[in-house]
Design an enzyme around this catalytic site. Structure first.
Site, PDB file in Angstrom:
ATOM      1  N   TRP A   1     -60.262  20.017 -16.965  1.00  0.00           N
ATOM      2  CA  TRP A   1     -60.589  19.025 -15.925  1.00  0.00           C
ATOM      3  C   TRP A   1     -59.897  19.497 -14.652  1.00  0.00           C
ATOM      4  CZ3 TRP A   1     -57.412  14.248 -14.586  1.00  0.00           C
ATOM      5  CH2 TRP A   1     -58.127  13.396 -13.741  1.00  0.00           C
TER       6      TRP A   1
ATOM      7  N   ASP B   1     -53.568  14.783 -23.196  1.00  0.00           N
ATOM      8  CA  ASP B   1     -54.353  13.949 -22.291  1.00  0.00           C
ATOM      9  C   ASP B   1     -55.459  13.279 -23.103  1.00  0.00           C
ATOM     10  OD1 ASP B   1     -55.792  12.740 -20.324  1.00  0.00           O
ATOM     11  OD2 ASP B   1     -56.326  14.565 -19.241  1.00  0.00           O
TER      12      ASP B   1
ATOM     13  N   LYS C   1     -63.052   5.056 -19.574  1.00  0.00           N
ATOM     14  CA  LYS C   1     -64.346   5.282 -20.246  1.00  0.00           C
ATOM     15  C   LYS C   1     -64.515   4.345 -21.443  1.00  0.00           C
ATOM     16  CE  LYS C   1     -63.617   8.955 -17.761  1.00  0.00           C
ATOM     17  NZ  LYS C   1     -64.221   9.794 -16.780  1.00  0.00           N
TER      18      LYS C   1
END
Ligand SMILES: Cc1ncc(COP(=O)(O)O)c(C=O)c1O
Length: 399
Positions: free
Chosen positions: A131, A211, A246
């Site tokens: 990311w 993460d 999310k």
């Protein structure tokens, strides 16, 4: 006349994903499709408001509580519910410092700043690719950022490369890993591979930072906690950033948390005091609404069950789109293997489109994918999938 204070301020390049979205919005083609986004969309192309969240919000509203400050480290009910959910019984929670954070990004930032205090000379290792905010965030916190191999030339996980690099990283360095649903590739480690990585990380005395932005999108909340619980079960140290953006579709409410597993309750107290200081000088205290809603969903058995069902619905819809895309591409390009699309996890697929193909897809057909070939599978639906697969097949043969 003196020059303006800002006369020499440099214009920074646009965020590539936002730039793509701007180009998409400006595109007038009626059949345009934006696969560049990083949010889950339902069958109608809309970001959902989960029913569990709506009910929690209604319950909160009916209480009409005043909008007082939230404690620096967040709502206690929220922090403990998140720690319980993420670690379950893999760690002694009396040794875990959990602090509410502004989404997963905020959690990474708190972790990065704490690591600057503890390990100022360490390097941070991220996957290649990762990311894009990982590099920017840790560099801005003052770390040198290096990469370990992850995506192989054959489009599969480069596990041998990953192991070889990890095994040579100096003790004390920080290794950032995606707990599940790797962004951008969608390629995750098997349980056995996770065990091998955890062993190397511990043997070499590296600091793992997991993460966790997509928990629940690979196989479910429990199954997707495997990597975190594996690293927690040997007692740490461990950093875990967590995001509900999310999984509860709470993007704009900025609901996340950082958990740090320490060696004792006394260490936990000291670490938490450092984290509170970082939060205090950065934003003073976190926002209340989203975290209160999340805490209620986690605490209420009926809402929690509903969340599991709704998250399961999102997960299954993505899997269905993966399957459909792979099938439709195989029909159009017989002899080619698209099973990798189905094997990948989470919202994204590294589609194996080249940059030239991604550009052609955009310019000729108004289908917007990142130049890396990353597509958001959650932006596909029954209405656009035929068009998308037809155009992807065309650029894969023509370009
Ligand atoms: C891998 C990864 N980590 C962290 C985040 C940040 O999440 P949030 O939007 O909650 O800050 C994202 C969001 O896209 C992500 O993909």
């Amino acid at each position: 006349m003196q020059d303006s204070l800002f006369a020499n301020v440099q214009e920074l390049p646009r965020d590539p994903i936002l730039g793509l979205t701007e180009a998409f919005v400006a595109d007038k083609a009626p059949h345009r499709v934006n696969l560049g986004v990083g949010v889950y969309q339902d069958e109608n192309g809309k970001v959902p408001l989960l029913a569990c969240v709506k009910q929690a919000e209604e319950a909160l509203l009916s209480k009409t509580a005043p909008h007082t400050y939230v404690p620096i480290d967040g709502l206690p009910a929220y922090d403990s519910a998140v720690a319980q959910m993420v670690f379950s019984d893999s760690a002694d929670l009396a040794k875990v410092a959990t602090i509410q954070a502004l989404g997963g990004t905020g959690a990474l930032k708190l972790g990065a700043e704490l690591l600057r205090v503890i390990s100022p000379n360490a390097k941070v290792w991220i996957s290649d690719p990762s990311w894009e905010n990982h590099r920017a965030l840790f560099s801005a916190a003052g770390f040198a950022v290096e990469t370990y191999p992850y995506y192989g030339a054959d489009g599969e996980l480069d596990f041998a490369g990953l192991v070889k690099t990890l095994a040579a990283i100096p003790a004390g360095d920080i290794v950032l890993l995606h707990a599940c649903c790797h962004n951008p590739t969608g390629l995750d480690l098997s349980h056995d591979q996770w065990r091998q990585i955890a062993k190397i990380v511990r043997e070499r005395g590296l600091t793992p930072f997991l993460d966790t932005a997509y928990m629940g999108f690979a196989e479910g909340l429990e199954a997707d906690a495997f990597s975190v619980r594996l690293f927690a079960s040997d007692g740490g140290p461990l950093f875990v950033s967590f995001s509900f953006s999310k999984s509860l579709s709470l993007y704009g409410e900025r609901v996340g948390a950082l958990s740090v597993l320490t060696a004792s309750a006394a260490e936990r107290a000291r670490v938490l005091s450092q984290l509170k200081r970082i939060a205090r000088i950065t934003y003073s205290s976190p926002p209340g609404h989203g975290a209160a809603s999340a805490a209620l969903v986690l605490a209420d058995p009926a809402l929690r069950k509903q969340w599991d069902d709704e998250l399961g619905g999102m997960r299954e819809r993505i899997k269905k789109m993966r399957k459909l895309l792979a099938e439709k591409l195989s029909e159009r390009l017989p002899g080619r293997d698209f099973s990798y699309i189905v094997r990948q996890n989470g919202m994204f697929s590294y589609s194996r489109l080249t940059a030239a193909q991604a550009i052609a897809l955009r310019e000729k057909y108004a289908v917007y994918a990142l130049d890396s070939g990353r597509i958001c599978v959650a932006a596909l639906n029954e209405k656009n999938i035929d068009y998308v697969s037809e155009c992807v097949a065309k650029v894969m043969t023509e370009v």
